[in-house]
Design an enzyme around this catalytic site. Sequence first.
Site, PDB file in Angstrom:
ATOM      1  N   TRP A 133      45.031 -10.193  35.915  1.00  0.00           N
ATOM      2  CA  TRP A 133      43.851  -9.671  36.592  1.00  0.00           C
ATOM      3  C   TRP A 133      44.027  -8.238  37.086  1.00  0.00           C
ATOM      4  O   TRP A 133      43.045  -7.561  37.372  1.00  0.00           O
ATOM      5  CB  TRP A 133      43.489 -10.554  37.790  1.00  0.00           C
ATOM      6  N   ASN A 134      45.273  -7.763  37.213  1.00  0.00           N
ATOM      7  CA  ASN A 134      45.457  -6.457  37.862  1.00  0.00           C
ATOM      8  C   ASN A 134      45.061  -5.278  36.978  1.00  0.00           C
ATOM      9  O   ASN A 134      44.679  -4.225  37.475  1.00  0.00           O
ATOM     10  CB  ASN A 134      46.877  -6.299  38.403  1.00  0.00           C
ATOM     11  N   LYS A 156      43.289 -15.529  26.292  1.00  0.00           N
ATOM     12  CA  LYS A 156      42.899 -16.154  27.560  1.00  0.00           C
ATOM     13  C   LYS A 156      43.047 -15.117  28.670  1.00  0.00           C
ATOM     14  O   LYS A 156      44.152 -14.719  29.011  1.00  0.00           O
ATOM     15  CB  LYS A 156      43.797 -17.359  27.880  1.00  0.00           C
ATOM     16  N   PRO A 157      41.943 -14.669  29.286  1.00  0.00           N
ATOM     17  CA  PRO A 157      42.046 -13.717  30.388  1.00  0.00           C
ATOM     18  C   PRO A 157      42.289 -14.440  31.709  1.00  0.00           C
ATOM     19  O   PRO A 157      42.142 -15.661  31.802  1.00  0.00           O
ATOM     20  CB  PRO A 157      40.673 -13.044  30.380  1.00  0.00           C
ATOM     21  N   ALA A 158      42.637 -13.678  32.731  1.00  0.00           N
ATOM     22  CA  ALA A 158      42.825 -14.252  34.065  1.00  0.00           C
ATOM     23  C   ALA A 158      41.490 -14.781  34.591  1.00  0.00           C
ATOM     24  O   ALA A 158      40.446 -14.156  34.401  1.00  0.00           O
ATOM     25  CB  ALA A 158      43.382 -13.201  35.010  1.00  0.00           C
ATOM     26  N   SER A 190      53.422 -13.352  36.110  1.00  0.00           N
ATOM     27  CA  SER A 190      54.576 -13.638  36.956  1.00  0.00           C
ATOM     28  C   SER A 190      55.743 -14.192  36.152  1.00  0.00           C
ATOM     29  O   SER A 190      55.563 -14.810  35.095  1.00  0.00           O
ATOM     30  CB  SER A 190      54.197 -14.637  38.052  1.00  0.00           C
ATOM     31  N   GLU A 199      55.928  -9.871  29.501  1.00  0.00           N
ATOM     32  CA  GLU A 199      55.999  -8.756  30.444  1.00  0.00           C
ATOM     33  C   GLU A 199      55.802  -9.368  31.820  1.00  0.00           C
ATOM     34  O   GLU A 199      54.686  -9.730  32.209  1.00  0.00           O
ATOM     35  CB  GLU A 199      54.920  -7.719  30.116  1.00  0.00           C
ATOM     36  N   LEU A 200      56.915  -9.499  32.557  1.00  0.00           N
ATOM     37  CA  LEU A 200      56.928 -10.329  33.759  1.00  0.00           C
ATOM     38  C   LEU A 200      57.079  -9.494  35.036  1.00  0.00           C
ATOM     39  O   LEU A 200      56.794  -8.310  35.042  1.00  0.00           O
ATOM     40  CB  LEU A 200      58.033 -11.381  33.624  1.00  0.00           C
ATOM     41  N   CYS A 205      53.007  -4.378  38.414  1.00  0.00           N
ATOM     42  CA  CYS A 205      54.369  -4.870  38.201  1.00  0.00           C
ATOM     43  C   CYS A 205      55.410  -3.763  38.260  1.00  0.00           C
ATOM     44  O   CYS A 205      56.587  -4.017  38.525  1.00  0.00           O
ATOM     45  CB  CYS A 205      54.462  -5.618  36.872  1.00  0.00           C
ATOM     46  N   GLU A 236      58.957  -9.808  45.292  1.00  0.00           N
ATOM     47  CA  GLU A 236      57.923  -8.868  44.886  1.00  0.00           C
ATOM     48  C   GLU A 236      56.736  -8.972  45.841  1.00  0.00           C
ATOM     49  O   GLU A 236      56.102 -10.021  45.940  1.00  0.00           O
ATOM     50  CB  GLU A 236      57.475  -9.163  43.444  1.00  0.00           C
ATOM     51  N   GLU A 286      55.774  -3.523  24.559  1.00  0.00           N
ATOM     52  CA  GLU A 286      54.393  -3.207  24.209  1.00  0.00           C
ATOM     53  C   GLU A 286      54.248  -1.686  24.199  1.00  0.00           C
ATOM     54  O   GLU A 286      54.934  -0.979  24.923  1.00  0.00           O
ATOM     55  CB  GLU A 286      53.418  -3.822  25.211  1.00  0.00           C
TER      56      GLU A 286
END
Length: 469
Positions: free
Chosen positions: A143-144, A167-169, A221, A242-243, A276, A372, A449
Site C-alpha cells: 500500500w505504501n 493482488k494489490p494491498a 513485510s 522485497e521485504l 522500506c 522497523e 527489481e
Amino acid sequence: MVYINGEWRQSNETIDVMNPATGELITSVVTVGRAETKEAITCAKEAFSAWKKTTGDQRSYYLAEAVRIMKERKDELAETITKENGKPLVDAKSEVNSAINYLNWYAEEAKRVYGDTIPASHPDKHLMVIRQPIGVAAAITPWNFPMSMITRKIAPALAAGCTIVLKPAPATPLSAIKVFECFHEAGLPKGVANLVIGPAEEVGGEMTSNPDVRKITFTGSTAVGKKLIRDSADTVKKISMELGGHAPLIVFEDADLDAAVEGVLLSKFKNTGQTCISTNRVYVSEDIAEEFGEKLAEKVSKLKVGNGLESGVDVGPLINDAALAKVSSHVEDAKKHNGKVLCGGKTVGSQNFYEPTVIHYANDKMKIATEETFGPVAPIFTFKTEEEVVERANHASYGLAAYCFTKDLGRGLRMMHELEFGIVGINDPTPITIQAPFGGVKESGIGKEGGKYGLLEYLEEKYVSIKAN
C-alpha cells in the site's frame, strides 16, 4: 472491480476503501476469492502460449501505449493515490512519474532479451544459452507505493514474455484498478494481465499453491515474505522478495552537516516514513552530535502535517490505527530508555497523524534500534569510531538500504564494502533509480527489481548443445 481475461468482473463481496487523512469512505470495491484467482491463473496460462511467442517490438508496443495513456491521466492517478494512501499530492505525482518510467524503461528492455554463445570443447558442437519467459507470474504489491510497485513488477514480466496475476494491498486497490484501466485501453491481449482483489489467505493461498504459477514476486513485510516462501516450496517456484528494512544513516565528523540533515529529511520523512528504505537509525559522530541534533530538529519542526490534498503539506497520515499505535509505542519506549524528544513526539488531531519526531540520545536498548518503525521518527545514536559504527549499523536480520555522509573518499569506499546492505547511498539519500537494481540481502529479500536485473527475474536460462553431422 476485478479484471480477469480482459473483462471487468462484479461480485457480491466488497471491501471499503477509506481515506486515512479524513477517516471517510472513498468507495467500496469488489473482492473475489480462491475460485476466481484460480480462473485468473488459468486464463494467464492460456494467454502465455501466445504471448511468449510475440516479438520484443510487439510487447514494447503495448507497454508504450500504457505509458501514453497514463501520461494523459497523471493528475487523476496522483489524486487517487493521495486519497487512498494519504501521501502529499506532490509525492503522489512523483510516484505516478515513477510508475510511468518503469513501463517506459521495460518497453525498451523488451527488445533486449539476449542470450549467449559459449566456446565449444569439441569442433563439431555449437553451444548456446537462450533466455525464455518463465511462465505465469503472480505479484503481490504493498500500500505504501500502490502504483509504482505495480508497474515495477508488471512491466518486466510483460517485457520478458510472461503473463501475470496481480493482488494489490486491500488498503489501496483503487490505484491498481486505475493502472489496469490503462492496460485495458492500451489493448493488451486477454489474459496477459489480470487483477484480483481479495483476502490474502484465499488469493495468496491459490497463488502459492497453484502449480501453473511459476513465479511469485512480493513486496511487503519480512514475516509475510517468509510465509510466501514456505507456501511456494511445494511447487518450487522462482521467487522475488522485497521485504522489510532497518536502514542506518551514518554521519561522520567530516561530513557536510547541512547536506546530512537534508539527507535525513529526504530519507526519513518522505511518505511519512512508511518506506522500506527509510532511515530507521541515524548514527552521528559524538563530536558533532549536539549540533547535528539541533539542526535536524529545527528543520523537522517546520514540516507541515496534514491532508495530502492540501497545499504545502509535507507529511501525511499513517495508513491506519495499527501503524499509529506502533509509532507511538516506539516513541514512548525510547523515552523510557532515556531518549530526549527534540521535536514532535505526539499524535495530531483525530486521525492517524503523528508529528515528525527527532529523538536524541538513542541507545541499543530501545525497540527502535532493532524493530522497523515505519513512521516519521528519527532517533539519533552516537558513535566514536568507524569500526564501531559499521558493526552497529550492520543489522543482524535486515539488509536493504544504508546511507553514509563523509567527505573522505577512502572512507566512502570502505563503507561501500563493509555495509551489509543491497543498496548503499554515499552522500546520496535518494539512490533509487529505474535503471539500477533494487533489493536487499539477509532477511530483507531475494532477487532484484529495476533495470536489466529486474528483467532477468522473469526469464529462465536454457542451455542448448548442437552437434553438427
